[in-house]
Design a protein around this motif. Structure first.
Motif, mmCIF file in Angstrom:
data_model
loop_
_atom_site.group_PDB
_atom_site.id
_atom_site.type_symbol
_atom_site.label_atom_id
_atom_site.label_comp_id
_atom_site.label_asym_id
_atom_site.label_seq_id
_atom_site.Cartn_x
_atom_site.Cartn_y
_atom_site.Cartn_z
ATOM 1 N N MET A 1 15.927 -23.207 24.984
ATOM 2 C CA MET A 1 15.936 -22.052 25.679
ATOM 3 C C MET A 1 15.543 -21.045 24.540
ATOM 4 N N SER A 2 14.832 -19.710 25.827
ATOM 5 C CA SER A 2 15.223 -18.344 24.996
ATOM 6 C C SER A 2 16.749 -17.364 25.575
ATOM 7 N N LEU A 3 17.018 -16.101 25.000
ATOM 8 C CA LEU A 3 17.925 -15.265 25.603
ATOM 9 C C LEU A 3 17.082 -14.349 25.423
ATOM 10 N N VAL B 1 25.888 -18.282 24.432
ATOM 11 C CA VAL B 1 25.763 -17.376 25.099
ATOM 12 C C VAL B 1 26.999 -16.457 24.931
ATOM 13 N N MET C 1 25.201 -24.452 25.817
ATOM 14 C CA MET C 1 24.332 -23.148 26.489
ATOM 15 C C MET C 1 25.625 -21.623 26.458
ATOM 16 N N ASN D 1 20.370 -13.293 29.644
ATOM 17 C CA ASN D 1 19.017 -13.939 30.222
ATOM 18 C C ASN D 1 18.889 -15.119 30.175
ATOM 19 N N VAL D 2 19.179 -16.597 30.419
ATOM 20 C CA VAL D 2 18.525 -17.467 29.755
ATOM 21 C C VAL D 2 17.632 -17.792 30.324
ATOM 22 N N TRP D 3 16.691 -18.353 29.508
ATOM 23 C CA TRP D 3 15.654 -18.774 30.529
ATOM 24 C C TRP D 3 15.219 -20.526 29.981
ATOM 25 N N SER E 1 15.774 -19.874 35.332
ATOM 26 C CA SER E 1 16.817 -18.415 34.386
ATOM 27 C C SER E 1 18.541 -18.716 34.825
#
Length: 278
Positions: free
Chosen positions: A184-186, A76, A72, A120-122, A208
């Motif tokens: 995950m989405s960003l 990022v 992750m 923002n990571v979900w 998140s």
């Protein structure tokens, strides 16, 4: 060269304000996190609620490990550089057949963070799709002037103040971001986004994480907290907090309360009322 994302993925994020899906957790990791969550909720006799949902990585080592997950952080880093703070985290849990929703909004309107590459990571800990209320975004809205917002407090709205874009969002221009468990989405801090209720028979669990480069500052308060998760902090704009040693130990609970209170002051600044204290 990016560490994890392709150049095309990075360019898409820059141009459209979002990217998905990215595989982050394997089946064992998802099962383990959900087991920790279930064990805690069963022990206290009710689901996470109120401030427990926010900054939970400061309370539980198993969530601290998640916000520091090397894959992750590689992703990022491809977007914001090697010096990374975790500004916050929050559970977005919609129970089966829940009417809970997230109104259309832009995070930049109330987070108080200076302009910069804020991501923002979900993370989906259960399937997030159209039926269970996955997130939708308005591509490219992060490059336009911030839209007007209005506080519309509502019991089913999962946002603090029920903050909502006060002009119509053209649904035909929005994109849904369905995720499988472990994906995950960003999305950019400035993009317009929201999600609908969970009409499925399964609990929808999302987590998140808000990542910021160390150069970013807080503009709504002189006091704010963050965790250094990669690299170095040569700016000192935030009070750095240590990871929890044990779940819910005295020090972790104290730090969590301080960070939660600071965040509450920021998110509710200028609001008609602070529902976190009602």
């Amino acid at each position: 060269m990016p560490k994890r994302l392709s150049k095309g993925a990075v360019n898409k994020f820059r141009k459209e304000g979002y990217f998905f899906p990215v595989s982050i957790l394997d089946g064992f990791e998802v099962t383990e996190i959900k087991a920790y969550l279930k064990s805690f909720e069963e022990a206290q006799g009710y689901p996470l609620e109120g401030r427990q949902r926010s900054h939970a990585h400061l309370l539980f080592p198993w969530l601290d490990s998640l916000v520091r997950h090397p894959i992750m952080l590689d992703v990022v880093e491809d977007l914001i550089g090697p010096n990374i703070l975790c500004w916050g985290s929050i559970f977005w849990t919609k129970e089966a057949r829940s009417t809970s929703f997230v109104s259309w909004h832009q995070d930049v309107t109330y987070w108080g963070l200076t302009d910069g590459d804020v991501v923002n990571v979900w993370v989906a800990l259960s399937p997030a799709n159209e039926t269970s209320g996955c997130m939708s975004v308005l591509p490219g809205s992060h490059l336009q002037p911030t839209l007007p917002h209005k506080d519309r407090y509502h019991h089913d709205n999962m946002l603090t103040r029920g903050q909502e874009i006060s002009v119509d969002v053209d649904a035909s221009k929005t994109i849904q971001m369905p995720l499988k468990s472990g994906e995950m989405s960003l999305h950019d801090i400035r993009i317009a986004h929201g999600s609908g209720p969970n009409s499925s028979d399964e609990r929808r669990i999302g987590f998140s994480i808000q990542y910021i480069p160390t150069c970013v500052r807080q503009t709504k308060s002189d006091l704010d907290y963050a965790s250094l998760v990669r690299g170095e902090d040569n700016y000192g704009h935030f009070t750095l907090v240590p990871p929890p040693v044990q779940a819910m130990d005295t020090e972790a609970v104290t730090i969590h309360e301080l960070a939660s209170e600071a965040t509450s002051e920021i998110l509710y600044k200028g609001a008609e009322k602070n529902t976190s204290r009602l």
